[in-house]
Design a protein around this motif. Structure first.
Motif, PDB file in Angstrom:
ATOM      1  N   THR A 324       0.845  -1.186   0.000  1.00 54.82           N
ATOM      2  CA  THR A 324       0.000   0.000   0.000  1.00 54.82           C
ATOM      3  C   THR A 324       0.882   1.238   0.000  1.00 54.82           C
ATOM      4  O   THR A 324       1.972   1.240   0.599  1.00 54.82           O
ATOM      5  CB  THR A 324      -0.935   0.021   1.228  1.00 54.82           C
ATOM      6  OG1 THR A 324      -1.767   1.187   1.171  1.00 54.82           O
ATOM      7  CG2 THR A 324      -0.149   0.046   2.523  1.00 54.82           C
ATOM      8  N   GLU A 325       0.443   2.281  -0.679  1.00 60.67           N
ATOM      9  CA  GLU A 325       1.211   3.533  -0.733  1.00 60.67           C
ATOM     10  C   GLU A 325       0.258   4.719  -0.664  1.00 60.67           C
ATOM     11  O   GLU A 325      -0.720   4.795  -1.404  1.00 60.67           O
ATOM     12  CB  GLU A 325       2.048   3.618  -2.008  1.00 60.67           C
ATOM     13  CG  GLU A 325       2.897   4.887  -2.069  1.00 60.67           C
ATOM     14  CD  GLU A 325       3.881   4.900  -3.228  1.00 60.67           C
ATOM     15  OE1 GLU A 325       4.660   5.863  -3.349  1.00 60.67           O
ATOM     16  OE2 GLU A 325       3.862   3.931  -4.018  1.00 60.67           O
ATOM     17  N   ASP A 353      -4.772  13.847  -1.508  1.00 65.00           N
ATOM     18  CA  ASP A 353      -4.383  12.522  -1.040  1.00 65.00           C
ATOM     19  C   ASP A 353      -4.622  11.494  -2.141  1.00 65.00           C
ATOM     20  O   ASP A 353      -5.629  11.573  -2.859  1.00 65.00           O
ATOM     21  CB  ASP A 353      -5.210  12.104   0.174  1.00 65.00           C
ATOM     22  CG  ASP A 353      -4.979  12.998   1.368  1.00 65.00           C
ATOM     23  OD1 ASP A 353      -4.548  12.484   2.404  1.00 65.00           O
ATOM     24  OD2 ASP A 353      -5.253  14.208   1.288  1.00 65.00           O
ATOM     25  N   SER A 354      -3.723  10.520  -2.218  1.00 60.57           N
ATOM     26  CA  SER A 354      -3.947   9.391  -3.127  1.00 60.57           C
ATOM     27  C   SER A 354      -3.525   8.108  -2.425  1.00 60.57           C
ATOM     28  O   SER A 354      -2.628   8.097  -1.579  1.00 60.57           O
ATOM     29  CB  SER A 354      -3.161   9.558  -4.428  1.00 60.57           C
ATOM     30  OG  SER A 354      -1.768   9.492  -4.198  1.00 60.57           O
ATOM     31  N   LEU A 355      -4.219   7.019  -2.782  1.00 62.72           N
ATOM     32  CA  LEU A 355      -3.949   5.707  -2.209  1.00 62.72           C
ATOM     33  C   LEU A 355      -3.876   4.690  -3.326  1.00 62.72           C
ATOM     34  O   LEU A 355      -4.757   4.644  -4.194  1.00 62.72           O
ATOM     35  CB  LEU A 355      -5.054   5.314  -1.226  1.00 62.72           C
ATOM     36  CG  LEU A 355      -5.005   3.863  -0.693  1.00 62.72           C
ATOM     37  CD1 LEU A 355      -3.789   3.659   0.200  1.00 62.72           C
ATOM     38  CD2 LEU A 355      -6.294   3.521   0.055  1.00 62.72           C
ATOM     39  N   ASN A 356      -2.815   3.871  -3.298  1.00 64.99           N
ATOM     40  CA  ASN A 356      -2.704   2.767  -4.238  1.00 64.99           C
ATOM     41  C   ASN A 356      -2.387   1.500  -3.464  1.00 64.99           C
ATOM     42  O   ASN A 356      -1.339   1.394  -2.831  1.00 64.99           O
ATOM     43  CB  ASN A 356      -1.612   3.022  -5.289  1.00 64.99           C
ATOM     44  CG  ASN A 356      -1.510   1.867  -6.274  1.00 64.99           C
ATOM     45  OD1 ASN A 356      -0.726   0.944  -6.088  1.00 64.99           O
ATOM     46  ND2 ASN A 356      -2.304   1.915  -7.326  1.00 64.99           N
ATOM     47  N   ASN A 357      -3.319   0.561  -3.499  1.00 63.25           N
ATOM     48  CA  ASN A 357      -3.108  -0.772  -2.926  1.00 63.25           C
ATOM     49  C   ASN A 357      -2.976  -1.761  -4.071  1.00 63.25           C
ATOM     50  O   ASN A 357      -3.875  -1.867  -4.919  1.00 63.25           O
ATOM     51  CB  ASN A 357      -4.288  -1.181  -2.041  1.00 63.25           C
ATOM     52  CG  ASN A 357      -4.187  -0.620  -0.642  1.00 63.25           C
ATOM     53  OD1 ASN A 357      -3.376   0.254  -0.378  1.00 63.25           O
ATOM     54  ND2 ASN A 357      -5.025  -1.099   0.254  1.00 63.25           N
ATOM     55  N   ARG A 368      -7.254   5.308  -5.728  1.00 65.23           N
ATOM     56  CA  ARG A 368      -8.199   6.405  -5.573  1.00 65.23           C
ATOM     57  C   ARG A 368      -7.478   7.648  -5.076  1.00 65.23           C
ATOM     58  O   ARG A 368      -6.371   7.588  -4.542  1.00 65.23           O
ATOM     59  CB  ARG A 368      -9.294   6.028  -4.571  1.00 65.23           C
ATOM     60  CG  ARG A 368     -10.134   4.822  -4.928  1.00 65.23           C
ATOM     61  CD  ARG A 368     -11.022   5.068  -6.134  1.00 65.23           C
ATOM     62  NE  ARG A 368     -11.926   6.178  -5.940  1.00 65.23           N
ATOM     63  CZ  ARG A 368     -13.207   6.177  -6.315  1.00 65.23           C
ATOM     64  NH1 ARG A 368     -13.725   5.096  -6.876  1.00 65.23           N
ATOM     65  NH2 ARG A 368     -13.969   7.234  -6.141  1.00 65.23           N
ATOM     66  N   GLU A 369      -8.153   8.792  -5.216  1.00 67.33           N
ATOM     67  CA  GLU A 369      -7.598  10.048  -4.722  1.00 67.33           C
ATOM     68  C   GLU A 369      -8.726  10.955  -4.258  1.00 67.33           C
ATOM     69  O   GLU A 369      -9.895  10.738  -4.591  1.00 67.33           O
ATOM     70  CB  GLU A 369      -6.757  10.742  -5.785  1.00 67.33           C
ATOM     71  CG  GLU A 369      -7.490  11.056  -7.061  1.00 67.33           C
ATOM     72  CD  GLU A 369      -6.575  11.620  -8.129  1.00 67.33           C
ATOM     73  OE1 GLU A 369      -7.068  12.413  -8.951  1.00 67.33           O
ATOM     74  OE2 GLU A 369      -5.378  11.265  -8.139  1.00 67.33           O
TER      75      GLU A 369
END
Length: 634
Positions: A324-325, A353-357, A368-369
């Motif tokens: 996850t990042e 904010d952004s999330l990458n799993n 998503r962001e």
């Protein structure tokens, strides 16, 4: 079982909230808790301590209305601590949780509030996780930190989302004066080795600071013998570095840039264990923070600061793959208007904010962001014995809409030695992108909301002595919990819902005093962090905890001793599984060997106390450390 992603391996991380909570019963101040009256065994006069975290504007610590502590570099070095959380655990109002040793899931509970309710910054750069929420404390390299400011109590009217329990800001070293190189090495039991080097200084209008470090240890088996697991040692290795550069263009204009990077590789024990084919489970963390600031004094009245910052927090497990990042980009335009005793502030802020799993065999990829735009206004009035601080902020989120928060605080010094403060404020925490859009998410989740009231009384008869008493009451609604019985979820396991309510209230007593060559410090926390729906105490937070310590100068030596104590805690929400209280005894000793060369020795848990902070997770036992640091004055 908790399905949040930040845990040890895909399976373990899904249990993070069930396991990542525990109070390292401290409450106190360790050699550093209240720098308002930080013990000083030297004789050099001290300049007034200043802080910036309470209101994002510089002010004298003695003038701040908020409940603040400051930890300086000397205190950090004397502590001999391995991680940032270990240093924080000596500060009143703070308990920590860790699943085993350094590099494992770590939580910091400020006044009993969940770890995601503390806003965390490194040199003004926000650090957070859009997976579980909260800063990755295990990944922040203590060796690069020069100073820590802690604000207890909600500060959402200044910082927006996250600051429901308080704010912790960590600063790297700033260059000042002649070149100041340093080299440090240290060794400890469990094959622990530390090495660091750097240089800082300034010339003309240019200042600089560079540092690098390498820490490693064989560690210990982080699980207890009563559970099936790989009985190997779960050690760690961490490499980190930072750069901080500043240019004073003229008396009115300054530009500054900061960069910090860290890589941590640590061992853990997963929940699935096959004795015929044991595996070495590893956590891997990459943390980067970067920021650029431009400060301008346009007139005697008007001052501005323009900041652009970016942080990246990446976590991965092997061989049980999970990744996850979280990336946070922040734009901040601050304005200060000073009119005699009045200070008016107006800030514009945008947070992205952004999330990458990464996809795994159990879950699809999540990418998503979101963004938040905010306007924050502040007013401070100081005259004679009176101090008034007012703040209001409006945040508009691209997902759930707007949220308005506010705070008011008043301080009155009714004698030069006595000062009373009262404050009230509202706060919120936006749902994480994982809580909204993962297979366990609900897009319509609402922010968690808090309302806090507190009062404090402080007595400072002299700079080396102080006594403070603070009472607080913080009530939170719309708590986001994982509901296994919820219907209409994407996953048949359940999903996140706004179903919880909690109350964090308590009283903190803290003080310092100096008698000749002896400096005393101590604190005691009584708190009642409670689930209002079940009327049970929140897991792994003690109701009573504290520290008592002393430093004494004997010739060239400074000798120290401290006691860290905690009452019992519960390992489960039903309050049926008791984790017993404990008391730890620590010793320190330091002395200059020659010009610029200092020896430090530390023994933690000197009696080798066997205790647990998280159920079925071991603690380190007796820990020995000896270090040398060379920092000549050129």
């Amino acid at each position: 079982m908790n399905l949040a992603p930040r845990s040890h391996g895909a399976g373990q991380r899904r249990r993070a909230r069930a396991l990542a909570a525990l109070p390292l019963a401290i409450g106190g101040l360790g050699a550093a808790a209240i720098v308002q009256a930080q013990p000083n065994l030297g004789t050099a006069p001290q300049l007034p301590e200043t802080v910036v975290t309470a209101t994002r504007t510089e002010q004298r610590l003695s003038d701040a209305v908020a409940d603040i502590s400051v930890i300086d570099r000397a205190t950090i070095e004397r502590s001999g601590a391995e991680g940032v959380a270990d240093v924080l655990s000596k500060v009143q109002g703070i308990q920590i949780a860790r699943n085993g040793g350094l590099g494992n899931t770590t939580s910091v509970y400020l006044r009993g509030a969940d770890t995601r309710f503390t806003a965390v910054f490194i040199d003004g750069v926000r650090v957070d996780s859009q997976a579980t929420g909260g800063a990755p404390w295990e990944a922040i390299p203590l060796s690069q930190i020069d100073r820590i400011e802690i604000v207890r109590g909600p500060a959402a009217a200044v910082y927006g989302s996250d600051a429901m329990g308080g704010v912790i800001q960590l600063f790297t070293r700033k260059g000042e004066g002649a070149p100041a190189p340093y080299v440090g090495v240290g060794v400890g039991n469990r094959s622990t080795y530390k090495a660091e080097a750097g240089v800082s200084g300034s010339s003309g209008g240019f200042d600089y600071s560079l540092g690098a470090s390498r820490d490693q240890s064989d560690g210990f088996d982080v699980r207890t013998p009563n559970v099936a697991h790989n009985p190997d040692k779960d050690g760690y290795e961490q490499t980190s570095g930072n750069v901080r550069l500043g240019l004073q263009i003229n008396p009115q204009q300054r530009i500054e840039g900061t960069l910090l990077q860290s890589y941590l590789n640590s061992g853990y024990d997963g929940f699935v264990y096959d004795p015929s084919a044991p595996v070495d489970d590893r956590n891997k963390y990459w943390l980067r923070t970067a920021g650029v600031n431009w400060s301008s004094q346009w007139t005697d009245v008007w001052r501005t600061k323009l900041s652009v910052s970016d942080s990246s927090n990446r976590y991965q497990t092997d061989p049980d793959f999970y990744r996850t990042e979280t990336t946070i980009r922040d734009y901040l335009f601050q304005n200060e208007f000073r009119f005699g005793s009045h200070l008016i502030t107006a800030d514009l802020e945008r947070r992205e904010d952004s999330l990458n799993n990464a996809a795994t065999q159990f879950s699809p990829e999540l990418d998503r962001e979101r963004s938040q735009n905010a306007l924050a206004l502040g007013y401070r009035f100081m005259q004679g014995a009176h101090t008034l601080q007012l703040n209001a902020r409006r945040d508009d989120d691209s997902e759930f809409g707007g949220k308005t928060t506010g705070s008011a605080a008043y301080g009155y010094a009714f004698t030069p030695a006595w000062r009373a403060t009262v404050s009230a404020g509202t706060s919120f925490r936006a749902p994480t992108l994982y809580q909204r859009f993962s297979e366990y998410g609900v897009a319509g989740l609402q922010p968690e909301e808090g309302t806090n009231y507190e009062a404090g009384l402080r007595w400072t008869p002299q700079p080396s002595s102080s006594l403070s008493l603070t009472a607080y009451h913080n009530k939170v609604k719309n708590l986001i919990d994982f509901d296994y019985s919820a219907t209409g979820c994407q996953s048949f396991f359940g999903c996140y819902t706004n179903v919880g309510r909690a109350q964090y209230e308590g009283v903190t007593l803290a003080g310092t005093h100096r008698i000749g060559d002896v400096s005393l410090r101590g604190s005691l926390d009584w708190q009642d962090p409670r689930d209002l729906d079940t009327d049970k105490l929140l897991v792994q937070r003690a109701r009573v905890y504290g520290t008592l310590g002393a430093d004494v100068r004997v010739g060239t030596w400074v000798l120290g001793a401290e006691v860290v104590a905690s009452g019992k805690r519960y390992a489960d929400a039903a309050n049926t599984q008791v984790l017993g209280g404990y008391g730890l005894l620590n010793f320190t000793a330091s002395t200059p060997l020659s010009d610029g060369l200092t020896l430090l020795a530390r023994v933690d848990n000197a009696t080798d106390k066997d205790y647990q902070l998280v159920r079925n997770y071991a603690t380190a036992g007796r820990t020995l450390y000896v270090g040398l640091k060379w920092a000549p004055k050129l």
